[in-house]
Enzyme design. Structure first.
Site, PDB file in Angstrom:
ATOM      1  N   HIS A 118       6.812  12.497   4.630  1.00  0.00           N
ATOM      2  CA  HIS A 118       6.733  12.789   3.074  1.00  0.00           C
ATOM      3  C   HIS A 118       5.317  12.464   2.311  1.00  0.00           C
ATOM      4  CE1 HIS A 118       6.180   8.258   2.665  1.00  0.00           C
ATOM      5  NE2 HIS A 118       7.249   8.195   3.519  1.00  0.00           N
ATOM      6  N   GLY A 135       3.664  10.520   0.985  1.00  0.00           N
ATOM      7  CA  GLY A 135       2.962   9.296   1.395  1.00  0.00           C
ATOM      8  C   GLY A 135       2.290   9.354   2.726  1.00  0.00           C
ATOM      9  N   HIS A 136       3.084   9.851   3.746  1.00  0.00           N
ATOM     10  CA  HIS A 136       2.465  10.180   4.898  1.00  0.00           C
ATOM     11  C   HIS A 136       1.209  11.057   4.990  1.00  0.00           C
ATOM     12  CE1 HIS A 136       6.621   8.860   6.439  1.00  0.00           C
ATOM     13  NE2 HIS A 136       5.687   8.268   7.122  1.00  0.00           N
ATOM     14  N   GLN A 185      11.291  -2.160  16.898  1.00  0.00           N
ATOM     15  CA  GLN A 185      10.983  -2.752  15.539  1.00  0.00           C
ATOM     16  C   GLN A 185      12.082  -2.885  14.561  1.00  0.00           C
ATOM     17  OE1 GLN A 185       7.947   0.198  14.355  1.00  0.00           O
ATOM     18  NE2 GLN A 185       8.380  -0.274  12.490  1.00  0.00           N
ATOM     19  N   GLY A 212      -0.141   2.684   5.001  1.00  0.00           N
ATOM     20  CA  GLY A 212       0.088   2.777   3.613  1.00  0.00           C
ATOM     21  C   GLY A 212       0.446   1.228   3.112  1.00  0.00           C
ATOM     22  N   ASP A 248       3.806  -0.714   2.937  1.00  0.00           N
ATOM     23  CA  ASP A 248       4.302  -1.683   3.916  1.00  0.00           C
ATOM     24  C   ASP A 248       3.203  -2.628   4.004  1.00  0.00           C
ATOM     25  OD1 ASP A 248       6.776  -0.607   4.899  1.00  0.00           O
ATOM     26  OD2 ASP A 248       5.273   0.951   5.579  1.00  0.00           O
ATOM     27  N   GLN A 266       3.071  -5.444   6.925  1.00  0.00           N
ATOM     28  CA  GLN A 266       2.581  -4.727   8.183  1.00  0.00           C
ATOM     29  C   GLN A 266       0.954  -4.319   8.387  1.00  0.00           C
ATOM     30  OE1 GLN A 266       4.950  -1.151  10.273  1.00  0.00           O
ATOM     31  NE2 GLN A 266       3.470   0.072   8.946  1.00  0.00           N
ATOM     32  N   SER A 307       9.469   6.881   0.600  1.00  0.00           N
ATOM     33  CA  SER A 307       9.903   6.132   1.892  1.00  0.00           C
ATOM     34  C   SER A 307      10.809   7.085   2.643  1.00  0.00           C
ATOM     35  CB  SER A 307      10.563   4.906   1.731  1.00  0.00           C
ATOM     36  OG  SER A 307      11.190   4.466   2.620  1.00  0.00           O
ATOM     37  N   SER A 308      10.822   7.028   3.782  1.00  0.00           N
ATOM     38  CA  SER A 308      11.733   7.885   4.668  1.00  0.00           C
ATOM     39  C   SER A 308      13.114   7.640   4.472  1.00  0.00           C
ATOM     40  CB  SER A 308      11.307   7.948   6.385  1.00  0.00           C
ATOM     41  OG  SER A 308       9.975   8.314   6.441  1.00  0.00           O
TER      42      SER A 308
END
Ligand code: PAF
Length: 282
Positions: A34, A36-37, A61, A147, A150, A153, A185-186
């Protein structure tokens, strides 16, 4: 666009590029790309001679088997989206390529993973740490892009890079939001149109908390209570709302405890779990 699905071919290609003095940017993803990526990829393309984007839905994960099975997989669409970027190559390994055997190593990020995502998703950061360190060893990038959405992360990966002396720079990029404020977000792809309308409550809760703090609400227990109340009689089930130190992610009780805080939230809409955060000051 060159596509690699085998580790030795990708490593050989990158070794030659490194010998030619090229800088390598790396954007690890789980696909269903999306905006964001794409913002990470665009920055990586600007700052490096070549960029590797990986797409790998990392079973290790996911602490919830159903979440793994239902995670959107849109590889054809992703490949088409990536094709327009110059000097961008895709690494699209299969599960058995990344994990010829189930890893025995366990990663423990201490206090950093005892809160929020780590506390609610046992084993999640072990899975993230293992796959990201494998990918770092394969790609050996100069810069890796993640990003801020997260946030935990990001902090876990920064810790891993420090502790294991990975020779690379981690670059954390701002969260990209839809027009109504929902963080990209996916997992948003799994929301029904009705759920999508309600999902906006998540960033709205963060913005409410931000406004309260900016209007001098110094006692964070009051802010926490206001956010808990905000979700009453809504379809969202709040899992946590935390006000934490922006670096070590430990809960703070007043603004006096740190110069920068993060407001972090996770909630369920049906079976779909969404997370978001903002940093203060922005
Ligand atoms: O943020 C993600 O998409 C994943 O956690 C990552 C970093 C690609 C590791 O699987």
């Amino acid at each position: 666009m060159l596509l690699f699905d085998q580790i030795p071919a990708l490593k050989n290609y990158l070794r030659d590029s490194r010998h030619e003095g090229k800088t390598i940017g790396f954007v690890p993803t789980m696909g269903a790309l999306h905006a964001g990526h794409l913002s990470l990829i665009e920055r990586a393309v600007k700052e490096n001679d070549l960029v590797i984007c990986s797409i790998f839905v990392n079973a290790l994960q996911f602490n919830n088997a159903q979440d793994y099975e239902k995670y959107p997989r849109l590889f054809e669409k992703d490949i088409n989206l990536l094709a327009k970027y110059p000097n961008l190559y895709l690494f699209l390994p299969e599960h058995r390529t990344m994990y010829s055997e189930t890893p025995t190593l366990k990663m423990d990020f201490g206090q950093l993973e005892q809160v929020m995502e780590g506390a609610h998703r046992p084993g999640h950061f072990n899975g993230v740490g293992i796959v990201v360190s494998k990918l770092f060893h394969i790609v050996q990038p100069h810069r890796a892009y993640f990003g801020q959405k997260d946030l935990q992360q990001c902090r876990v990966i920064e810790c891993m890079v420090r502790d294991l002396s990975f020779d690379l720079e981690c670059i954390i990029c701002p969260t990209v939001r839809e027009d109504d404020g929902l963080a990209m977000s996916s997992r948003n792809l799994r929301l029904t149109p009705e759920q999508r309308k309600h999902a906006v409550l998540l960033p709205q809760a963060l913005f409410l908390a931000r406004d309260l703090i900016q209007k001098e609400q110094k006692d964070f227990s009051v802010v926490r209570q206001r956010i808990t109340d905000f979700f009453e009689n809504t379809p969202l089930k709040l899992e946590y709302f935390e006000i934490v130190h922006s670096e070590n992610l430990q809960p703070v009780q007043t603004i006096a405890e740190t110069s920068r805080i993060a407001l972090c939230i996770a909630a369920y809409l049906g079976e779909i779990r969404l997370i978001d955060n903002i940093l203060l000051p922005e």
